[in-house]
Scaffold this motif. Sequence first.
Motif, PDB file in Angstrom:
ATOM      1  N   ASP A  42      -7.916 -21.048 -37.416  1.00 45.21           N
ATOM      2  CA  ASP A  42      -9.011 -20.920 -38.384  1.00 45.21           C
ATOM      3  C   ASP A  42      -9.376 -19.459 -38.582  1.00 45.21           C
ATOM      4  O   ASP A  42      -9.019 -18.581 -37.792  1.00 45.21           O
ATOM      5  CB  ASP A  42     -10.229 -21.724 -37.909  1.00 45.21           C
ATOM      6  CG  ASP A  42     -10.698 -21.272 -36.534  1.00 45.21           C
ATOM      7  OD1 ASP A  42     -11.522 -20.352 -36.461  1.00 45.21           O
ATOM      8  OD2 ASP A  42     -10.189 -21.824 -35.530  1.00 45.21           O
ATOM      9  N   GLU A  43     -10.107 -19.191 -39.644  1.00 42.43           N
ATOM     10  CA  GLU A  43     -10.439 -17.825 -40.025  1.00 42.43           C
ATOM     11  C   GLU A  43     -11.314 -17.145 -38.978  1.00 42.43           C
ATOM     12  O   GLU A  43     -11.175 -15.940 -38.727  1.00 42.43           O
ATOM     13  CB  GLU A  43     -11.140 -17.833 -41.380  1.00 42.43           C
ATOM     14  CG  GLU A  43     -11.393 -16.454 -41.965  1.00 42.43           C
ATOM     15  CD  GLU A  43     -10.107 -15.705 -42.274  1.00 42.43           C
ATOM     16  OE1 GLU A  43     -10.121 -14.464 -42.214  1.00 42.43           O
ATOM     17  OE2 GLU A  43      -9.092 -16.372 -42.565  1.00 42.43           O
ATOM     18  N   ASN A  44     -12.226 -17.889 -38.344  1.00 41.45           N
ATOM     19  CA  ASN A  44     -13.109 -17.293 -37.335  1.00 41.45           C
ATOM     20  C   ASN A  44     -12.313 -16.802 -36.128  1.00 41.45           C
ATOM     21  O   ASN A  44     -12.628 -15.753 -35.544  1.00 41.45           O
ATOM     22  CB  ASN A  44     -14.161 -18.313 -36.900  1.00 41.45           C
ATOM     23  CG  ASN A  44     -15.106 -18.671 -38.025  1.00 41.45           C
ATOM     24  OD1 ASN A  44     -15.353 -17.866 -38.926  1.00 41.45           O
ATOM     25  ND2 ASN A  44     -15.642 -19.894 -37.995  1.00 41.45           N
ATOM     26  N   THR A  45     -11.299 -17.560 -35.738  1.00 41.23           N
ATOM     27  CA  THR A  45     -10.482 -17.143 -34.598  1.00 41.23           C
ATOM     28  C   THR A  45      -9.738 -15.857 -34.898  1.00 41.23           C
ATOM     29  O   THR A  45      -9.702 -14.928 -34.075  1.00 41.23           O
ATOM     30  CB  THR A  45      -9.482 -18.258 -34.234  1.00 41.23           C
ATOM     31  OG1 THR A  45     -10.184 -19.468 -33.959  1.00 41.23           O
ATOM     32  CG2 THR A  45      -8.658 -17.858 -33.021  1.00 41.23           C
ATOM     33  N   ARG A  46      -9.146 -15.794 -36.074  1.00 43.14           N
ATOM     34  CA  ARG A  46      -8.431 -14.556 -36.437  1.00 43.14           C
ATOM     35  C   ARG A  46      -9.386 -13.376 -36.577  1.00 43.14           C
ATOM     36  O   ARG A  46      -9.032 -12.244 -36.252  1.00 43.14           O
ATOM     37  CB  ARG A  46      -7.645 -14.781 -37.724  1.00 43.14           C
ATOM     38  CG  ARG A  46      -6.395 -15.602 -37.516  1.00 43.14           C
ATOM     39  CD  ARG A  46      -5.609 -15.772 -38.773  1.00 43.14           C
ATOM     40  NE  ARG A  46      -6.229 -16.746 -39.676  1.00 43.14           N
ATOM     41  CZ  ARG A  46      -5.731 -17.116 -40.839  1.00 43.14           C
ATOM     42  NH1 ARG A  46      -4.606 -16.568 -41.271  1.00 43.14           N
ATOM     43  NH2 ARG A  46      -6.340 -18.019 -41.574  1.00 43.14           N
ATOM     44  N   GLN A  47     -10.585 -13.649 -37.070  1.00 40.80           N
ATOM     45  CA  GLN A  47     -11.561 -12.569 -37.180  1.00 40.80           C
ATOM     46  C   GLN A  47     -11.986 -12.077 -35.804  1.00 40.80           C
ATOM     47  O   GLN A  47     -12.198 -10.863 -35.603  1.00 40.80           O
ATOM     48  CB  GLN A  47     -12.783 -13.066 -37.968  1.00 40.80           C
ATOM     49  CG  GLN A  47     -13.758 -11.961 -38.353  1.00 40.80           C
ATOM     50  CD  GLN A  47     -13.145 -10.931 -39.288  1.00 40.80           C
ATOM     51  OE1 GLN A  47     -12.296 -11.264 -40.113  1.00 40.80           O
ATOM     52  NE2 GLN A  47     -13.579  -9.678 -39.161  1.00 40.80           N
ATOM     53  N   SER A  48     -12.070 -12.984 -34.833  1.00 35.54           N
ATOM     54  CA  SER A  48     -12.415 -12.558 -33.466  1.00 35.54           C
ATOM     55  C   SER A  48     -11.315 -11.696 -32.867  1.00 35.54           C
ATOM     56  O   SER A  48     -11.593 -10.782 -32.086  1.00 35.54           O
ATOM     57  CB  SER A  48     -12.669 -13.786 -32.589  1.00 35.54           C
ATOM     58  OG  SER A  48     -11.484 -14.549 -32.441  1.00 35.54           O
TER      59      SER A  48
END
Length: 367
Positions: free
Chosen positions: A308-314
């Motif tokens: 998901d996008e949040n994981t990649r952003q982290s």
Amino acid sequence: MAALVERCSGCSGGGGGFPGCPRTVKPRWLLVVVLFSVASLPTVTALVEGLYCGTEVCYDVLGVTRESTKAEIARAYRQLARRYHPDRFRAEEPGLEGETQESAKKKFLLIATAYETLKDEDTRRDYDYMLDHPEEYYQHYYAYYRRQLTPKVDVRIVILVTICAISIFQYYSWHSSYNEAINYLVTVPKYRIQATEIAKQQGLLNRTKEKGKNRRSKEEIREQEEEVIRDIIKNKIDIKGGYQKPNLSDILLCQIVLFPYYLTNYVAWYISWVYRFTICREQYGDEEKLYIIRRYMKMSQSQFDSLDENTRQSFLERQLWIKENYEVYRKEQEEEMKVKMATDPRMKRYRRWMRNEGPGRLTFIDD
């Protein structure tokens, strides 16, 4: 030889001779033995049993010469085949006296072998070479069995058909997996409610009053609504990983055809990467940073896209494209996994079983 005879006659008197005087009998007998041995050696012959027509000459079997054309050879074969074919053989025909059904069958097989040998230009050339050079045994065996064992179909066609079959099976398998994923998502209430709301907003589920012959049953209306919901889920949800929508460019045949294009793009991309970030020392963008992180994690592009996008952003926030930061992150994940395994009830049961019983132990359970 004359000198030997004169010496013996001079040295000998009457029926005897001196011990040092040689006799002419031994050289003559030695010459006779040598000539007899040479004469008894097997003559080199090109007619070898098991090659072509065996000990028969293929030209003689068909009654043609080495100068005969392909049409003459075919005509001679047809004439002989009509006489000796097992289904058409008649012992009472002129010229077939003394022939039996079994001998005619063997004769027909020999005729067919001779025709198969002489009708092909390459095989005929090898056979003529064998007749002209009978001493090259191994070369004849190699040429004969190479043609016998070589596939009659072009290997390129076999490879192409195999690749096409694999590609068809590959696409069908991916399509089946994708349909299974869609069928599952249709049953999930979360996605089903969202798809129903979208369908209502687009006016796809507005039931109009139908009268007369055009009136549909409740089952038909329900099937239509299910199809609408299914189409919306299929178009709105982007499935990643092994259940993603099949793409023709991903099958083996297209990958092979497009390989030069992909190779050219990769070489151009690699040269650009080296020039920008190694020579010119440019700063990495978000796309380049995510690429380096994915390489550190040893994940494929489809696996990384499924996050998901949040994981990649982290990942970007923790600056995992830096090697030292990624090593710290990896150790944290390992420690977290150890804690999770230590507190998981299933893992506790598994460790208890390994400690008490374990694999390979014989236990007797009392009923």
